[in-house]
Design a protein around this motif. Structure first.
Motif, mmCIF file in Angstrom:
data_model
loop_
_atom_site.group_PDB
_atom_site.id
_atom_site.type_symbol
_atom_site.label_atom_id
_atom_site.label_comp_id
_atom_site.label_asym_id
_atom_site.label_seq_id
_atom_site.Cartn_x
_atom_site.Cartn_y
_atom_site.Cartn_z
ATOM 1 N N PRO A 165 0.815 -1.216 0.000
ATOM 2 C CA PRO A 165 0.000 0.000 0.000
ATOM 3 C C PRO A 165 0.849 1.266 0.000
ATOM 4 C CG PRO A 165 0.115 -0.895 2.206
ATOM 5 C CD PRO A 165 0.882 -1.850 1.326
ATOM 6 N N TYR A 166 0.172 2.371 -0.249
ATOM 7 C CA TYR A 166 0.792 3.675 -0.019
ATOM 8 C C TYR A 166 0.737 3.941 1.480
ATOM 9 C CZ TYR A 166 1.382 8.713 0.315
ATOM 10 O OH TYR A 166 1.825 9.965 0.669
ATOM 11 N N GLU A 167 1.906 4.138 2.076
ATOM 12 C CA GLU A 167 1.980 4.331 3.521
ATOM 13 C C GLU A 167 1.848 5.816 3.852
ATOM 14 O OE1 GLU A 167 1.871 1.973 5.544
ATOM 15 O OE2 GLU A 167 2.567 0.191 4.454
ATOM 16 N N VAL A 168 0.800 6.148 4.589
ATOM 17 C CA VAL A 168 0.575 7.527 5.024
ATOM 18 C C VAL A 168 1.447 7.790 6.245
ATOM 19 C CG1 VAL A 168 -1.144 9.185 5.850
ATOM 20 C CG2 VAL A 168 -1.777 7.443 4.150
ATOM 21 N N MET A 169 2.265 8.821 6.186
ATOM 22 C CA MET A 169 3.186 9.147 7.276
ATOM 23 C C MET A 169 3.073 10.641 7.580
ATOM 24 S SD MET A 169 6.479 6.912 5.965
ATOM 25 C CE MET A 169 6.344 7.568 4.292
ATOM 26 N N GLN A 170 2.645 10.970 8.792
ATOM 27 C CA GLN A 170 2.389 12.362 9.127
ATOM 28 C C GLN A 170 3.276 12.899 10.242
ATOM 29 O OE1 GLN A 170 -1.817 12.970 9.728
ATOM 30 N NE2 GLN A 170 -2.366 12.113 7.733
ATOM 31 N N THR A 171 3.842 12.035 11.066
ATOM 32 C CA THR A 171 4.747 12.489 12.115
ATOM 33 C C THR A 171 6.183 12.154 11.710
ATOM 34 O OG1 THR A 171 4.742 10.399 13.351
ATOM 35 C CG2 THR A 171 2.951 11.967 13.801
ATOM 36 N N TRP A 172 7.143 12.795 12.359
ATOM 37 C CA TRP A 172 8.538 12.530 12.018
ATOM 38 C C TRP A 172 8.968 11.128 12.434
ATOM 39 C CZ3 TRP A 172 11.695 14.424 8.629
ATOM 40 C CH2 TRP A 172 11.447 15.705 8.128
ATOM 41 N N GLY A 173 8.323 10.567 13.447
ATOM 42 C CA GLY A 173 8.613 9.182 13.788
ATOM 43 C C GLY A 173 8.265 8.245 12.648
ATOM 44 N N GLU A 174 7.105 8.469 12.034
ATOM 45 C CA GLU A 174 6.696 7.673 10.881
ATOM 46 C C GLU A 174 7.631 7.901 9.698
ATOM 47 O OE1 GLU A 174 2.106 7.767 10.436
ATOM 48 O OE2 GLU A 174 2.636 9.496 11.673
ATOM 49 N N ARG A 175 7.946 9.165 9.422
ATOM 50 C CA ARG A 175 8.741 9.491 8.231
ATOM 51 C C ARG A 175 10.163 8.938 8.307
ATOM 52 N NH1 ARG A 175 6.652 15.184 9.245
ATOM 53 N NH2 ARG A 175 4.720 15.323 8.035
ATOM 54 N N LEU A 176 10.731 8.906 9.510
ATOM 55 C CA LEU A 176 12.120 8.475 9.638
ATOM 56 C C LEU A 176 12.264 6.956 9.764
ATOM 57 C CD1 LEU A 176 13.672 11.175 12.011
ATOM 58 C CD2 LEU A 176 13.912 10.967 9.530
ATOM 59 N N ILE A 177 11.268 6.306 10.343
ATOM 60 C CA ILE A 177 11.418 4.883 10.639
ATOM 61 C C ILE A 177 10.639 3.999 9.675
ATOM 62 C CG2 ILE A 177 11.142 3.109 12.414
ATOM 63 C CD1 ILE A 177 11.274 5.351 14.511
ATOM 64 N N GLN A 178 9.417 4.377 9.374
ATOM 65 C CA GLN A 178 8.532 3.490 8.644
ATOM 66 C C GLN A 178 9.013 3.105 7.242
ATOM 67 O OE1 GLN A 178 4.484 4.298 9.655
ATOM 68 N NE2 GLN A 178 3.746 3.520 7.698
ATOM 69 N N PRO A 179 9.710 3.994 6.511
ATOM 70 C CA PRO A 179 10.164 3.578 5.169
ATOM 71 C C PRO A 179 11.181 2.446 5.166
ATOM 72 C CG PRO A 179 10.160 5.981 5.369
ATOM 73 C CD PRO A 179 9.955 5.425 6.754
ATOM 74 N N SER A 263 2.498 7.798 15.924
ATOM 75 C CA SER A 263 3.413 8.508 16.826
ATOM 76 C C SER A 263 4.752 7.788 16.868
ATOM 77 C CB SER A 263 2.830 8.581 18.243
ATOM 78 O OG SER A 263 2.752 7.280 18.810
ATOM 79 N N TRP A 264 5.763 8.468 17.429
ATOM 80 C CA TRP A 264 7.063 7.847 17.655
ATOM 81 C C TRP A 264 6.905 6.552 18.444
ATOM 82 C CZ3 TRP A 264 12.012 8.693 16.110
ATOM 83 C CH2 TRP A 264 12.303 9.912 15.495
ATOM 84 N N ARG A 265 6.113 6.626 19.510
ATOM 85 C CA ARG A 265 5.987 5.462 20.395
ATOM 86 C C ARG A 265 5.392 4.268 19.656
ATOM 87 N NH1 ARG A 265 3.443 6.257 26.266
ATOM 88 N NH2 ARG A 265 5.446 7.353 26.413
ATOM 89 N N GLU A 266 4.340 4.512 18.869
ATOM 90 C CA GLU A 266 3.693 3.415 18.148
ATOM 91 C C GLU A 266 4.616 2.786 17.110
ATOM 92 O OE1 GLU A 266 -0.074 4.279 16.453
ATOM 93 O OE2 GLU A 266 -1.001 4.893 18.334
ATOM 94 N N VAL A 267 5.303 3.630 16.322
ATOM 95 C CA VAL A 267 6.160 3.074 15.275
ATOM 96 C C VAL A 267 7.352 2.347 15.893
ATOM 97 C CG1 VAL A 267 7.569 5.148 14.922
ATOM 98 C CG2 VAL A 267 7.223 3.566 13.043
ATOM 99 N N PHE A 268 7.872 2.862 16.999
ATOM 100 C CA PHE A 268 8.986 2.195 17.676
ATOM 101 C C PHE A 268 8.550 0.831 18.191
ATOM 102 C CE2 PHE A 268 12.168 1.289 20.824
ATOM 103 C CZ PHE A 268 13.311 1.925 20.383
ATOM 104 N N ALA A 269 7.365 0.786 18.836
ATOM 105 C CA ALA A 269 6.875 -0.483 19.386
ATOM 106 C C ALA A 269 6.561 -1.484 18.279
ATOM 107 C CB ALA A 269 5.634 -0.225 20.235
#
Length: 386
Positions: A165-179, A263-269
């Motif tokens: 899918p196209y991953e929607v990323m709105q916080t910097w935690g998502e943008r830096l880690i999720q890709p 959030s940072w916390r969610e993507v980290f976990a």
């Protein structure tokens, strides 16, 4: 350009060029679903949505599902996995106004099962549809998503189809880690080779949108066969390949949108839950890969920093700059293909560095037996050194 095997900087650059070659080949093999709908039979499809505390995501997901223009028989099953936030009420409301929707309340979690796996197994057993479409509750679909996916499925005679899918990323935690996961997919997995050789360990599947034939699903044992494996999508795909069935991974960015974390916390976990599991809990190979990633992508920046500060170094500044330029090209190509904002390419050292730290944390949590997700302790897996 001359390479010297004894020069560690040449080793870094050579490795980066191999990754770049894999990524370039994947630009061709990472295809979109067919636009043509000319098939003789539209099979019955069941959309299966496991949901645990998804009240903030489920309305948008189900609304997009209700707007599908699929010409065949379509049914939607939503299983409430012991939620306490109104998830079940939302599913019930949709079932009351649309006869295609069905609501299930999940049975108690048996010992040895992970929650989502048990939910998916119950969903698959509840329907008699020919095609099962496992869909995460945090996804939304374009109106033609199911139609195009099934057309591709049938015309290409595939047994399992996973759309990225196209991953929607709105916080910097998502943008830096999720890709990181998607970047690794296109940088390390040569899809053309994987499709041809059908080696299980070369397969890559994503569970956010996973289409599989009913007979294939039960032939490989369904989720019961992988009941305690955290990365169920990868495991399901690999079992499919091992059993001799055909699989494909395709670009679903125009058809499926997903916001995994907020959030940072969610993507980290979330990443801490999955990273060590991807390596089947093999400690030494996992630590080697983390160290190698850090060396390849961060060492050139350390060399550049040393020269910038006037600190003597045995390493070549020119080779460090060449490695950084190659890394930027690698990340830029993949990010552009995945519709990830290309400016995030400039932050790739942070993406790698943070992912390495999360990987170490993931390993520690698992070794201590304290990994958890959505309020449930995960089943402690068998740990292997090699």
């Amino acid at each position: 350009m001359t390479f010297h095997w004894s020069d560690p900087q040449d080793g870094i650059l050579l490795f980066l060029l191999v990754l770049l070659a894999i990524a370039c080949s994947n630009l061709w093999f990472f295809k979109r679903p067919f636009a043509s709908f000319r098939i003789s039979h539209w099979p019955q499809v069941a959309l299966l949505i496991p949901a645990r505390n998804e009240a903030h995501n489920l309305p948008q997901c189900l609304e997009s599902v209700s707007q599908q223009d699929y010409p065949g028989a379509l049914e939607v099953w939503v299983l409430d996995d012991d939620s306490n936030d109104g998830t079940g009420e939302i599913a019930t409301q949709f079932a009351a106004k649309d006869s295609r929707f069905h609501y299930l309340r999940g049975l108690p979690l048996p010992e040895g099962w992970l929650g989502k796996h048990w939910a998916c197994q119950q969903l698959a057993e509840a329907t008699k549809a020919e095609i099962l479409l496992f869909l995460d509750a945090d996804t939304t679909l374009a109106p033609s998503a199911v139609q195009k996916a099934v057309a591709t499925f049938e015309l290409d005679q595939i047994d399992l189809l996973s759309l990225v899918p196209y991953e929607v990323m709105q916080t910097w935690g998502e943008r830096l880690i999720q890709p990181f996961f998607l970047w690794a997919m296109l940088a390390f997995y040569p899809l053309g080779l994987a499709f041809r050789l059908r080696w299980a360990d070369l397969s890559f599947t994503i569970g956010q949108f996973l289409l599989i034939r009913r007979q294939t699903y039960f032939a490989i044992g369904g989720h019961a066969a992988i009941r305690s494996i955290v990365v169920d999508d990868l495991a399901l795909g690999r079992n499919t390949v091992r059993a001799g069935f055909r699989w494909r991974l395709m670009d679903g960015g125009e058809l499926v949108r997903c916001r995994m974390y907020r959030s940072w916390r969610e993507v980290f976990a979330g990443f801490a839950k999955n990273l060590f599991a991807v390596f089947n809990y093999r400690v030494l190979p996992f630590l080697f890969v983390l160290g190698w990633l850090g060396w390849v992508f961060l060492q050139p920046w350390v060399v550049i920093g040393m020269y910038g500060l006037g600190i003597p170094s045995v390493f070549s500044l020119q080779k460090a700059l060449e490695a950084v330029l190659t890394s930027l090209t690698l990340f830029g190509l993949i990010y552009a293909r995945l519709r990830i904002p290309v400016y995030l390419t400039l932050f790739y050292p942070f993406t790698i560095g943070i992912s390495v730290l999360i990987g170490l944390y993931s390993c520690i949590l698992t070794l201590r037996g304290v990994s958890a997700w959505k309020g449930r302790r995960l089943v402690k897996p068998r740990i292997r050194w090699l």
